[in-house]
Design a protein around this motif. Structure first.
Motif, PDB file in Angstrom:
ATOM      1  N   SER A  16       1.564  -1.214   7.373  1.00 40.78           N
ATOM      2  CA  SER A  16       2.011  -1.940   6.187  1.00 40.78           C
ATOM      3  C   SER A  16       1.436  -1.286   4.937  1.00 40.78           C
ATOM      4  CB  SER A  16       1.571  -3.404   6.267  1.00 40.78           C
ATOM      5  OG  SER A  16       0.172  -3.492   6.372  1.00 40.78           O
ATOM      6  N   CYS A  17       2.013  -1.627   3.805  1.00 43.70           N
ATOM      7  CA  CYS A  17       1.567  -1.116   2.512  1.00 43.70           C
ATOM      8  C   CYS A  17       0.208  -1.733   2.177  1.00 43.70           C
ATOM      9  CB  CYS A  17       2.594  -1.481   1.444  1.00 43.70           C
ATOM     10  SG  CYS A  17       2.135  -0.964  -0.225  1.00 43.70           S
ATOM     11  N   ALA A  18      -0.725  -0.920   1.717  1.00 49.18           N
ATOM     12  CA  ALA A  18      -2.057  -1.414   1.380  1.00 49.18           C
ATOM     13  C   ALA A  18      -2.045  -2.237   0.090  1.00 49.18           C
ATOM     14  CB  ALA A  18      -3.027  -0.246   1.234  1.00 49.18           C
ATOM     15  N   ASP A  46      11.787   0.880  11.675  1.00 45.91           N
ATOM     16  CA  ASP A  46      11.573   1.347  10.309  1.00 45.91           C
ATOM     17  C   ASP A  46      12.069   0.278   9.339  1.00 45.91           C
ATOM     18  OD1 ASP A  46      11.228   2.766   7.991  1.00 45.91           O
ATOM     19  OD2 ASP A  46      12.508   4.443   8.560  1.00 45.91           O
ATOM     20  N   PHE A  47      11.172  -0.227   8.486  1.00 41.21           N
ATOM     21  CA  PHE A  47      11.531  -1.269   7.522  1.00 41.21           C
ATOM     22  C   PHE A  47      11.797  -0.717   6.129  1.00 41.21           C
ATOM     23  CE2 PHE A  47       8.701  -3.389  10.648  1.00 41.21           C
ATOM     24  CZ  PHE A  47       9.616  -4.287  11.169  1.00 41.21           C
ATOM     25  N   THR A  48      11.634   0.602   5.928  1.00 36.25           N
ATOM     26  CA  THR A  48      11.820   1.191   4.600  1.00 36.25           C
ATOM     27  C   THR A  48      13.298   1.471   4.339  1.00 36.25           C
ATOM     28  OG1 THR A  48      11.477   3.425   5.433  1.00 36.25           O
ATOM     29  CG2 THR A  48       9.534   2.258   4.641  1.00 36.25           C
ATOM     30  N   CYS A  54       7.577   2.473  -0.373  1.00 39.04           N
ATOM     31  CA  CYS A  54       7.412   1.077   0.023  1.00 39.04           C
ATOM     32  C   CYS A  54       8.587   0.240  -0.495  1.00 39.04           C
ATOM     33  CB  CYS A  54       6.096   0.543  -0.539  1.00 39.04           C
ATOM     34  SG  CYS A  54       5.863  -1.221  -0.260  1.00 39.04           S
ATOM     35  N   PRO A  55       9.181  -0.613   0.362  1.00 41.50           N
ATOM     36  CA  PRO A  55      10.288  -1.453  -0.096  1.00 41.50           C
ATOM     37  C   PRO A  55       9.844  -2.567  -1.054  1.00 41.50           C
ATOM     38  CG  PRO A  55       9.781  -1.940   2.192  1.00 41.50           C
ATOM     39  CD  PRO A  55       8.926  -0.771   1.799  1.00 41.50           C
ATOM     40  N   VAL A  60       4.900   5.462  -3.424  1.00 43.28           N
ATOM     41  CA  VAL A  60       5.057   6.548  -2.458  1.00 43.28           C
ATOM     42  C   VAL A  60       3.820   6.557  -1.578  1.00 43.28           C
ATOM     43  CG1 VAL A  60       5.277   9.037  -2.179  1.00 43.28           C
ATOM     44  CG2 VAL A  60       6.495   7.898  -4.017  1.00 43.28           C
ATOM     45  N   PHE A  61       4.007   6.395  -0.243  1.00 40.98           N
ATOM     46  CA  PHE A  61       2.866   6.305   0.670  1.00 40.98           C
ATOM     47  C   PHE A  61       2.739   7.510   1.596  1.00 40.98           C
ATOM     48  CE2 PHE A  61       6.393   4.203   2.823  1.00 40.98           C
ATOM     49  CZ  PHE A  61       6.343   4.752   4.091  1.00 40.98           C
ATOM     50  N   ALA A  62       3.730   8.433   1.606  1.00 41.38           N
ATOM     51  CA  ALA A  62       3.681   9.587   2.508  1.00 41.38           C
ATOM     52  C   ALA A  62       4.558  10.713   1.975  1.00 41.38           C
ATOM     53  CB  ALA A  62       4.146   9.179   3.903  1.00 41.38           C
ATOM     54  N   ARG A  63       4.403  11.896   2.612  1.00 41.97           N
ATOM     55  CA  ARG A  63       5.239  13.059   2.303  1.00 41.97           C
ATOM     56  C   ARG A  63       5.891  13.526   3.590  1.00 41.97           C
ATOM     57  NH1 ARG A  63       0.373  14.155   0.165  1.00 41.97           N
ATOM     58  NH2 ARG A  63      -0.098  15.728   1.729  1.00 41.97           N
TER      59      ARG A  63
END
Length: 83
Positions: A16-18, A46-48, A54-55, A60-63
């Motif tokens: 989850s998003c921090a 996948d929930f994005t 993050c929805p 932006v949480f990754a590349r």
């Protein structure tokens, strides 16, 4: 270099998003360490809506990258929480 195991581990974790706690993935993770990368083929759910964003808060949480010849998401430190 060897490719990661296709079937992968059995244990699933919730990612989850921090910042806003919105669910991002259900992922088959191996090992006990921190979440550094996610192989795309191991993502169960996948929930994005847009990749690596993050929805809930549009952070932006990754590349997207290639690791050992396999598509993967390289996590940005401190942006995701694993449970």
């Amino acid at each position: 270099m060897a490719k990661p195991n296709k079937k992968g581990p059995v244990r699933t974790v919730d990612i989850s998003c921090a910042k806003c706690k919105a669910p991002l993935f259900k992922y088959r993770k191996g090992g006990k360490g921190a979440l550094v990368k996610c192989f795309v083929e191991r993502i169960v759910q996948d929930f994005t809506t847009t990749p690596c964003e993050c929805p809930g808060c549009q952070q932006v949480f990754a590349r997207e990258t290639m690791i050992r010849g396999t598509p993967a998401l390289k996590m940005v430190g401190g942006k995701v929480h694993m449970k």
